[in-house]
Design a protein around this motif. Structure first.
Motif, mmCIF file in Angstrom:
data_model
loop_
_atom_site.group_PDB
_atom_site.id
_atom_site.type_symbol
_atom_site.label_atom_id
_atom_site.label_comp_id
_atom_site.label_asym_id
_atom_site.label_seq_id
_atom_site.Cartn_x
_atom_site.Cartn_y
_atom_site.Cartn_z
ATOM 1 N N GLY A 195 0.788 -1.226 0.000
ATOM 2 C CA GLY A 195 0.000 0.000 0.000
ATOM 3 C C GLY A 195 0.820 1.275 0.000
ATOM 4 N N HIS A 196 2.009 1.223 0.551
ATOM 5 C CA HIS A 196 2.830 2.426 0.604
ATOM 6 C C HIS A 196 4.018 2.354 -0.341
ATOM 7 C CE1 HIS A 196 0.640 2.297 4.448
ATOM 8 N NE2 HIS A 196 0.621 3.615 4.359
ATOM 9 N N SER A 197 4.070 1.303 -1.147
ATOM 10 C CA SER A 197 5.225 1.111 -2.020
ATOM 11 C C SER A 197 4.959 1.526 -3.454
ATOM 12 C CB SER A 197 5.653 -0.371 -1.995
ATOM 13 O OG SER A 197 5.939 -0.752 -0.660
ATOM 14 N N TYR A 198 3.698 1.794 -3.783
ATOM 15 C CA TYR A 198 3.368 2.252 -5.131
ATOM 16 C C TYR A 198 2.714 3.627 -5.027
ATOM 17 C CZ TYR A 198 4.047 -2.519 -6.883
ATOM 18 O OH TYR A 198 4.589 -3.726 -7.230
ATOM 19 N N PRO A 199 2.715 4.384 -6.103
ATOM 20 C CA PRO A 199 1.937 5.642 -6.106
ATOM 21 C C PRO A 199 0.454 5.315 -6.249
ATOM 22 C CG PRO A 199 2.959 5.299 -8.235
ATOM 23 C CD PRO A 199 3.443 4.187 -7.357
ATOM 24 N N ILE A 200 -0.099 4.759 -5.191
ATOM 25 C CA ILE A 200 -1.473 4.256 -5.253
ATOM 26 C C ILE A 200 -2.274 4.749 -4.062
ATOM 27 C CG2 ILE A 200 -0.968 2.137 -3.967
ATOM 28 C CD1 ILE A 200 -2.972 0.707 -5.786
ATOM 29 N N ILE A 201 -3.527 4.974 -4.269
ATOM 30 C CA ILE A 201 -4.456 5.191 -3.166
ATOM 31 C C ILE A 201 -5.378 3.986 -3.122
ATOM 32 C CG2 ILE A 201 -6.350 6.582 -2.279
ATOM 33 C CD1 ILE A 201 -5.031 9.006 -3.533
ATOM 34 N N SER A 202 -5.359 3.302 -1.992
ATOM 35 C CA SER A 202 -6.156 2.085 -1.830
ATOM 36 C C SER A 202 -7.331 2.383 -0.914
ATOM 37 C CB SER A 202 -5.313 0.967 -1.216
ATOM 38 O OG SER A 202 -4.035 0.904 -1.835
ATOM 39 N N LEU A 203 -8.510 2.081 -1.392
ATOM 40 C CA LEU A 203 -9.725 2.350 -0.620
ATOM 41 C C LEU A 203 -10.415 1.018 -0.372
ATOM 42 C CD1 LEU A 203 -11.392 4.565 0.597
ATOM 43 C CD2 LEU A 203 -12.382 5.046 -1.626
ATOM 44 N N CYS A 204 -10.378 0.582 0.885
ATOM 45 C CA CYS A 204 -10.950 -0.716 1.237
ATOM 46 C C CYS A 204 -12.333 -0.513 1.839
ATOM 47 C CB CYS A 204 -10.053 -1.440 2.241
ATOM 48 S SG CYS A 204 -8.399 -1.786 1.599
ATOM 49 N N LEU A 205 -13.318 -1.193 1.262
ATOM 50 C CA LEU A 205 -14.696 -1.015 1.702
ATOM 51 C C LEU A 205 -15.105 -2.148 2.636
ATOM 52 C CD1 LEU A 205 -16.356 -0.121 -1.723
ATOM 53 C CD2 LEU A 205 -14.903 1.253 -0.252
ATOM 54 N N TYR A 206 -15.734 -1.765 3.724
ATOM 55 C CA TYR A 206 -16.234 -2.762 4.671
ATOM 56 C C TYR A 206 -17.739 -2.581 4.844
ATOM 57 C CZ TYR A 206 -11.559 -4.260 5.891
ATOM 58 O OH TYR A 206 -10.295 -4.782 5.840
ATOM 59 N N ASP A 207 -18.459 -3.578 4.434
ATOM 60 C CA ASP A 207 -19.914 -3.593 4.608
ATOM 61 C C ASP A 207 -20.209 -3.981 6.048
ATOM 62 O OD1 ASP A 207 -22.614 -4.028 4.613
ATOM 63 O OD2 ASP A 207 -22.658 -5.030 2.667
ATOM 64 N N ALA A 208 -20.658 -3.010 6.835
ATOM 65 C CA ALA A 208 -20.865 -3.258 8.262
ATOM 66 C C ALA A 208 -21.947 -4.297 8.501
ATOM 67 C CB ALA A 208 -21.225 -1.946 8.979
ATOM 68 N N ARG A 209 -22.744 -4.563 7.490
ATOM 69 C CA ARG A 209 -23.785 -5.583 7.653
ATOM 70 C C ARG A 209 -23.193 -6.983 7.627
ATOM 71 N NH1 ARG A 209 -27.166 -3.360 2.644
ATOM 72 N NH2 ARG A 209 -25.030 -3.591 1.853
ATOM 73 N N ARG A 210 -22.013 -7.101 7.090
ATOM 74 C CA ARG A 210 -21.461 -8.436 6.887
ATOM 75 C C ARG A 210 -20.303 -8.760 7.826
ATOM 76 N NH1 ARG A 210 -20.769 -10.778 1.262
ATOM 77 N NH2 ARG A 210 -20.560 -12.485 2.749
ATOM 78 N N PHE A 211 -19.745 -7.756 8.457
ATOM 79 C CA PHE A 211 -18.620 -8.015 9.342
ATOM 80 C C PHE A 211 -19.048 -7.859 10.799
ATOM 81 C CE2 PHE A 211 -16.585 -6.912 5.359
ATOM 82 C CZ PHE A 211 -15.557 -7.845 5.277
ATOM 83 N N SER A 212 -18.379 -8.586 11.657
ATOM 84 C CA SER A 212 -18.695 -8.512 13.078
ATOM 85 C C SER A 212 -18.057 -7.268 13.681
ATOM 86 C CB SER A 212 -18.155 -9.737 13.795
ATOM 87 O OG SER A 212 -16.739 -9.683 13.834
ATOM 88 N N GLY A 213 -18.430 -6.979 14.901
ATOM 89 C CA GLY A 213 -17.866 -5.830 15.581
ATOM 90 C C GLY A 213 -16.360 -5.920 15.679
ATOM 91 N N ILE A 214 -15.874 -7.103 16.011
ATOM 92 C CA ILE A 214 -14.415 -7.271 16.138
ATOM 93 C C ILE A 214 -13.733 -7.061 14.805
ATOM 94 C CG2 ILE A 214 -12.629 -9.001 16.541
ATOM 95 C CD1 ILE A 214 -13.684 -9.587 19.027
ATOM 96 N N GLU A 215 -14.347 -7.562 13.755
ATOM 97 C CA GLU A 215 -13.726 -7.411 12.442
ATOM 98 C C GLU A 215 -13.695 -5.944 12.023
ATOM 99 O OE1 GLU A 215 -14.970 -11.837 10.775
ATOM 100 O OE2 GLU A 215 -16.318 -10.141 10.549
ATOM 101 N N ILE A 216 -14.755 -5.218 12.335
ATOM 102 C CA ILE A 216 -14.760 -3.786 12.030
ATOM 103 C C ILE A 216 -13.661 -3.076 12.821
ATOM 104 C CG2 ILE A 216 -16.092 -1.666 12.255
ATOM 105 C CD1 ILE A 216 -17.077 -3.305 9.972
ATOM 106 N N LEU A 217 -13.534 -3.454 14.071
ATOM 107 C CA LEU A 217 -12.473 -2.849 14.891
ATOM 108 C C LEU A 217 -11.094 -3.122 14.290
ATOM 109 C CD1 LEU A 217 -11.266 -1.525 17.345
ATOM 110 C CD2 LEU A 217 -11.712 -3.592 18.667
ATOM 111 N N HIS A 218 -10.875 -4.350 13.869
ATOM 112 C CA HIS A 218 -9.589 -4.680 13.258
ATOM 113 C C HIS A 218 -9.393 -3.933 11.941
ATOM 114 C CE1 HIS A 218 -9.301 -8.711 15.615
ATOM 115 N NE2 HIS A 218 -8.860 -7.687 16.314
ATOM 116 N N ALA A 219 -10.483 -3.794 11.191
ATOM 117 C CA ALA A 219 -10.376 -3.052 9.929
ATOM 118 C C ALA A 219 -9.884 -1.638 10.197
ATOM 119 C CB ALA A 219 -11.728 -3.033 9.217
#
Lengths: 283, 283
Positions: B241-265
């Motif tokens: 993620g920091h090695s290329y001239p790139i902007i990475s946008l990771c989407l998390y659907d809160a309906r599908r992930f648990s609370g812990i997974e959102i926290l880790h995200a």
DNA sequence: TCACGAAGATCAGCATTGATAATCAATGAC
DNA sequence: GTCATTGATTATCAATGCTGATCTTCGTGA
């Protein structure tokens, strides 16, 4: 000239039965409503004292009438929940939310935090639950602040025990009214009223600063829904959290809340984003 | 035809299958709702920031209330890291040629974002999935960046369809290599290798800037665990993620992930905290 | 009385916005 | 079917709102 005519024109034209109730005011209209300058309106929103929405690439401010009226009435904190008749016509000479006038800071893990902030903290182990909160409460007790604690059972005993371990006997603190464990109410509205009451009482007893730690799992233990939790937090944020010289720290156990609930928790504690958020995401 | 497709997820359906609360606003009403001009409404839709339906041979714009309400964002500081991104050291003397090219930014909803950032965005409705990402990709395609998309099925079609609606035929973009839909691999390690490969290839083809949108639900759809997701994100953050001239946008659907997974995200996308986080918590 | 904070005014730079015009095609009323 | 109207599209240009900064005034409390 033409613009104003354009804006105030056909406001009440209920075209094709579409509810036009969502009337947003721009900053000029809001300033005129409050009888202050647009600069001041910007200051209010920047400080969080006045809620506003944003629209467009320039992020122009838009206001709901309800928020403006609430802002006018925000002078009497103890009656923050009374939504009876509010004279909106004649603006009172001194309008100023409580948090604007709170020039002091508390310290949370080295971070200076102004009073009147409503923060959330996420954790995923029992250790995370006490890591930030116990020093926070201990500092408050040492400083002579009124410290409130809300939690349902496994968490409550855990927090109290952890606090007792660093502080020793809590009896003196409780007897002096510095530490108050609040029983969670049956629903959000009752809890809001209880908190408003408790905070007002502490202020009248002479406490100048308040601190609250609430483990929000009590909400789940009452069998209340996530929607009700959002509703509670939103109302707390608008009506109480910024109206007293208080720092409110809401704990969310990521093991017990769903992803959506965690997302809502974040969104209803925007104050947290003014601080280094990573410090509030605990193990 | 657009209309029926879009209402498939509406709860309030009458017996006929036609949603009862389906009040479409025309452009005049939408402009009045947002307190902006019709020209601006057209601009919003053209950029993809505001969703609109099209009706008739003249492709007239029609708006749903929910889209308008979602478009109105919450108040949040607009300052982004134009300053924060500068090296912490003292004033730079004369810069080498490599440094001169460095100070560039992409724009996400008005926020300047330097290249090399790895961001996350949480959403809870289908609408939120496209609200930020479609303008982000559209801008990138217009600028001639290489744009990568990773998503598993319901999300993939949804994102592509939303992008197609504001951009028209995507064929030219795909053929020119500007838009690349990447198939998700069987596990995190394979995906990391595939991404590294794809990014390197795009750079060699002469693309100077890269953009990635990944709906992380593909991870769940592969039957992979939350631990593996954390592992993947952590390694992506460190190695790619920091090695290329790139902007990475990771989407998390809160309906599908648990609370812990959102926290880790959240914890594994610390770059996001340099920006106004509330802008990344969508409905 | 002095110090302090809030409010108001002003300046600057900047990007978005609003107004307007011209052209074109679909729509709706007759 | 005619015909005036509407909205889309593209473009230009001035005005507005946002941000950050500085400065003065005013009212309150120490």
């Amino acid at each position: 000239m033409f613009i104003m005519m354009n804006k105030e024109h056909n406001e009440h034209m209920a075209v094709s039965g579409i509810p036009t109730d969502m009337k947003l005011l721009d900053i000029h209209e809001a300033a005129r409503f409050l009888r202050v300058s647009e600069v001041s309106v910007r200051r209010y929103t920047k400080s969080g004292a006045l809620r506003c929405l944003r629209v467009g690439g320039r992020r122009e401010r838009r206001f709901e009438r309800e928020d403006l009226e609430a802002f006018v009435g925000a002078n009497s904190p103890t009656r923050a929940l009374a939504e009876a008749s509010k004279p909106i016509g004649a603006a009172q000479p001194t309008l100023g939310p409580a948090d604007v006038a709170a020039p002091e800071f508390a310290t949370i893990e080295g971070m200076p935090v102004p009073w009147g902030r409503h923060l959330c903290q996420l954790y995923e182990t029992d250790r995370g639950r006490v890591q930030m909160t116990v020093p926070f409460l201990n500092d408050g007790l040492n400083a002579g602040d009124a410290c409130f604690l809300i939690a349902s059972e496994p968490a409550r005993a855990h927090l109290i025990e952890a606090l007792r371990r660093v502080r020793g006997d809590l009896g003196p603190d409780i007897e002096a009214g510095r530490l108050r464990v609040i029983d969670h109410a049956q629903n959000g509205s009752a809890m809001l009223a209880a908190l408003d009451e408790a905070f007002g009482a502490a202020m009248e007893e002479g406490f100048g600063k308040l601190r609250l730690v609430g483990d929000m799992a009590w909400f789940l233990d009452q069998g209340l829904s996530g929607d009700e939790l959002v509703n509670f937090e939103t109302r707390y944020d608008r009506q109480i959290g910024h109206s007293y010289p208080i720092i409110s720290l809401c704990l969310y156990d990521a093991r017990r809340f769903s992803g959506i609930e965690i997302l809502h928790a974040l969104k209803s504690h925007a104050d947290t984003f003014d601080l280094p958020l990573s410090r509030f995401l605990l193990r």
